[in-house]
Design an enzyme around this catalytic site. Structure first.
Site, PDB file in Angstrom:
ATOM      1  N   CYS A 140      -2.355   4.671  -1.025  1.00  0.00           N
ATOM      2  CA  CYS A 140      -2.891   4.405  -2.362  1.00  0.00           C
ATOM      3  C   CYS A 140      -2.824   5.621  -3.260  1.00  0.00           C
ATOM      4  O   CYS A 140      -2.877   5.506  -4.469  1.00  0.00           O
ATOM      5  CB  CYS A 140      -4.349   3.961  -2.273  1.00  0.00           C
ATOM      6  SG  CYS A 140      -4.552   2.572  -1.195  1.00  0.00           S
TER       7      CYS A 140
ATOM      8  N   GLY B  36      -9.673  -6.310   0.028  1.00  0.00           N
ATOM      9  CA  GLY B  36     -10.802  -5.419   0.273  1.00  0.00           C
ATOM     10  C   GLY B  36     -11.358  -4.847  -1.028  1.00  0.00           C
ATOM     11  O   GLY B  36     -12.569  -4.675  -1.177  1.00  0.00           O
ATOM     12  N   THR B  37     -10.481  -4.578  -1.961  1.00  0.00           N
ATOM     13  CA  THR B  37     -10.909  -4.007  -3.248  1.00  0.00           C
ATOM     14  C   THR B  37     -11.819  -4.985  -3.982  1.00  0.00           C
ATOM     15  O   THR B  37     -12.871  -4.595  -4.511  1.00  0.00           O
ATOM     16  CB  THR B  37      -9.664  -3.674  -4.106  1.00  0.00           C
ATOM     17  OG1 THR B  37      -8.879  -2.712  -3.395  1.00  0.00           O
ATOM     18  CG2 THR B  37     -10.056  -3.121  -5.463  1.00  0.00           C
TER      19      THR B  37
ATOM     20  N   THR C  30      -9.846 -21.791  -6.513  1.00  0.00           N
ATOM     21  CA  THR C  30      -9.414 -22.547  -5.336  1.00  0.00           C
ATOM     22  C   THR C  30      -9.117 -21.587  -4.189  1.00  0.00           C
ATOM     23  O   THR C  30      -8.433 -20.580  -4.376  1.00  0.00           O
ATOM     24  CB  THR C  30      -8.168 -23.394  -5.675  1.00  0.00           C
ATOM     25  OG1 THR C  30      -8.514 -24.238  -6.757  1.00  0.00           O
ATOM     26  CG2 THR C  30      -7.709 -24.227  -4.489  1.00  0.00           C
TER      27      THR C  30
ATOM     28  N   SER D  17     -10.501  -6.484   5.023  1.00  0.00           N
ATOM     29  CA  SER D  17      -9.257  -6.914   4.376  1.00  0.00           C
ATOM     30  C   SER D  17      -8.267  -7.401   5.422  1.00  0.00           C
ATOM     31  O   SER D  17      -8.087  -6.750   6.464  1.00  0.00           O
ATOM     32  CB  SER D  17      -8.682  -5.707   3.614  1.00  0.00           C
ATOM     33  OG  SER D  17      -7.453  -6.046   3.028  1.00  0.00           O
ATOM     34  N   GLY D  18      -7.606  -8.532   5.122  1.00  0.00           N
ATOM     35  CA  GLY D  18      -6.706  -9.142   6.103  1.00  0.00           C
ATOM     36  C   GLY D  18      -5.459  -8.337   6.413  1.00  0.00           C
ATOM     37  O   GLY D  18      -5.030  -8.269   7.570  1.00  0.00           O
ATOM     38  N   HIS D  19      -4.881  -7.700   5.384  1.00  0.00           N
ATOM     39  CA  HIS D  19      -3.551  -7.111   5.616  1.00  0.00           C
ATOM     40  C   HIS D  19      -3.586  -5.841   6.463  1.00  0.00           C
ATOM     41  O   HIS D  19      -2.545  -5.293   6.812  1.00  0.00           O
ATOM     42  CB  HIS D  19      -2.813  -6.898   4.292  1.00  0.00           C
ATOM     43  CG  HIS D  19      -3.283  -5.758   3.451  1.00  0.00           C
ATOM     44  ND1 HIS D  19      -2.606  -4.573   3.376  1.00  0.00           N
ATOM     45  CD2 HIS D  19      -4.351  -5.623   2.632  1.00  0.00           C
ATOM     46  CE1 HIS D  19      -3.228  -3.763   2.540  1.00  0.00           C
ATOM     47  NE2 HIS D  19      -4.288  -4.371   2.073  1.00  0.00           N
TER      48      HIS D  19
ATOM     49  N   ASN E 136      -9.731   6.212   5.855  1.00  0.00           N
ATOM     50  CA  ASN E 136      -8.340   5.777   5.918  1.00  0.00           C
ATOM     51  C   ASN E 136      -7.343   6.925   6.032  1.00  0.00           C
ATOM     52  O   ASN E 136      -6.208   6.719   6.430  1.00  0.00           O
ATOM     53  CB  ASN E 136      -7.989   4.915   4.699  1.00  0.00           C
ATOM     54  CG  ASN E 136      -8.401   5.546   3.392  1.00  0.00           C
ATOM     55  OD1 ASN E 136      -9.529   6.009   3.233  1.00  0.00           O
ATOM     56  ND2 ASN E 136      -7.495   5.579   2.439  1.00  0.00           N
TER      57      ASN E 136
HETATM   58  N1  PLP Z   1     -11.145   0.536   1.678  1.00  0.00           N
HETATM   59  C1  PLP Z   1     -10.378   1.259   2.500  1.00  0.00           C
HETATM   60  C2  PLP Z   1     -11.018   2.237   3.429  1.00  0.00           C
HETATM   61  C3  PLP Z   1      -8.990   1.102   2.491  1.00  0.00           C
HETATM   62  O1  PLP Z   1      -8.231   1.836   3.308  1.00  0.00           O
HETATM   63  C4  PLP Z   1      -8.419   0.158   1.600  1.00  0.00           C
HETATM   64  C5  PLP Z   1      -6.952  -0.008   1.529  1.00  0.00           C
HETATM   65  O2  PLP Z   1      -6.201   0.844   1.915  1.00  0.00           O
HETATM   66  C6  PLP Z   1      -9.274  -0.595   0.777  1.00  0.00           C
HETATM   67  C7  PLP Z   1     -10.632  -0.378   0.839  1.00  0.00           C
HETATM   68  C8  PLP Z   1      -8.734  -1.625  -0.165  1.00  0.00           C
HETATM   69  O3  PLP Z   1      -8.275  -2.750   0.529  1.00  0.00           O
HETATM   70  P1  PLP Z   1      -7.205  -3.746  -0.133  1.00  0.00           P
HETATM   71  O4  PLP Z   1      -5.881  -3.072  -0.033  1.00  0.00           O
HETATM   72  O5  PLP Z   1      -7.277  -4.982   0.683  1.00  0.00           O
HETATM   73  O6  PLP Z   1      -7.639  -3.967  -1.532  1.00  0.00           O
END
Ligand code: PLP
Length: 374
Positions: free
Chosen positions: A321, A69-70, A235, A197-199, A147
């Site tokens: 985070c 996601g980042t 890739t 984001s997948g995870h 989040n």
């Molecule tokens: N945006 C939000 C709202 C999130 O909660 C997170 C991860 O916690 C991210 C972005 C970043 O995603 P990733 O961990 O896949 O980089």
């Protein structure tokens, strides 16, 4: 084990892990190879893209795979802003670091950024967003679901206001915590770019995606072999992509019943808090049932986490985070220090059970008995 930290990350779904295993061990070709193995890999890539696009309610050609996601947010914000040399960006003070740090960097490059403050419930109003727009606004970025608090931001009203007032500006939505929590309707939101984001939904770590509305052109951050229509060379991480596709398929099939189930878990937690820890405070609006931020005044979150951990209950202090730093979200909401320092984020996924909630409540009672003075 009672894992209640699903906004930090989720366990990989069996179907997703099996799909990744198959791709890693038998369908392991490079999708760019011209032989049979490459063609099989390209087919898996195409099918997975289709499944993910369906979950996002967009066209498969509008999905760009990234590592997380980042990266998706970095690609969106840097490329969208840098189409111009300077200009104004609107975002909120409650965004994830992925957005805030990109905005800080863009400020160093000469862009001006407005960080809209939330109210005490974690909401940002569409009126405040509209009022912040300027003739030189080139970009706006807003999260769908916070989040830390589960508050939903008014992306639809904001996207529409942006397009009315600044038709050339691009609108990015961070839907990382929204996917399979609320329906995604990027077209309705007038959204040009959307990160997922997948995870966070039962796929492995290492895969994200950017929705790029048809007709929007961005410059890549990574150059090389020209994968992903030239927007993200390298890739393709096919095992992760295939697992993300499988996770989307599984989650889409049970979305409505999953939300109901998670609502039941949240209700059980709130009921339990009211009867067993009536002095506990719930932080923020909690519009989605998946996230509950609560504070136990007088009980430092790090210590509560350790007490819970000793009974195999896993939650976060603020967000995962923030790694022990004071929550910028709760601070922006104007909560007092005692409440911020004692904040615990509980985040549910559909596989959680009432036993998990009971273990959490028992752990919180134990922590409170140990730590609460007076
Ligand atoms: N945006 C939000 C709202 C999130 O909660 C997170 C991860 O916690 C991210 C972005 C970043 O995603 P990733 O961990 O896949 O980089």
């Amino acid at each position: 084990m009672h894992y209640l930290d699903n906004s930090a990350t989720t366990p990989v779904l069996r179907e997703a892990a099996e799909q990744a295993y198959k791709v890693m061990t038998s369908a392991f070709g490079n999708p760019s190879s011209q032989h049979k193995m490459g063609i099989e890999a390209a087919h898996i890539l195409k099918e997975s893209r289709r499944e993910i696009a369906a979950a996002l309610h967009v066209q498969p050609t509008e999905v760009v795979f990234t590592s997380c996601g980042t990266e998706s947010t970095n690609l969106a914000l840097f490329s969208a802003a840098r189409r111009r040399r300077k200009g104004h960006i609107v975002t909120t003070a409650v965004e994830h670091a992925a957005t805030l740090q990109c905005c800080k960097r863009l400020e160093q490059e000469g862009f001006e950024v407005t960080y809209l403050p939330p109210d005490s419930t974690g909401h940002v109003s569409a009126e405040a967003f509209s009022a912040a727009l300027r003739t030189d606004t080139v970009l706006a970025s807003m999260m769908l679901v916070n989040n830390e608090t589960g508050a939903c931001l008014p992306v639809g009203a904001c996207g529409q206001a942006l397009k009315r007032r600044c038709p050339e500006a691009l609108f990015h939505v961070d839907a990382v915590q929204g996917l399979f929590r609320v329906p995604l309707t990027p077209e309705k939101w007038k959204c040009d770019l959307m990160s997922v984001s997948g995870h966070k939904i039962g796929a492995p770590k290492g895969i994200g995606a950017l929705y790029l509305r048809k007709g929007v052109h961005l410059a890549p951050l990574l150059c090389g072999g020209g994968q992903e229509n030239g927007l993200r060379s390298g890739t393709e991480a096919l095992p992760n992509i295939a697992a993300f596709g499988a996770a989307c398929r599984v989650r889409a099939a049970t979305f409505a019943e999953d939300v109901k189930k998670v609502e039941g878990l949240k209700a059980a937690l709130l009921d339990g808090l009211q009867t067993r820890l009536p002095w506990a405070l719930v932080n923020g609006a909690g519009d989605v049932p998946h996230v509950v931020s609560l504070s136990l005044p007088g009980c430092k979150s790090e210590v509560v986490l350790r007490v819970l951990e000793s009974d195999a209950v896993y939650v976060s202090a603020g967000s995962a985070c923030s790694k022990g730093r004071e929550s910028h979200v709760l601070r922006a909401m104007g909560l007092d220090k005692g409440r911020i320092d004692s904040a615990v984020r509980v985040s549910f996924a559909p596989y959680n059970t009432l036993e998990d909630v009971e273990a959490l409540l028992a752990g919180l009672e134990k922590a409170a008995a140990m730590l609460r003075r007076g």
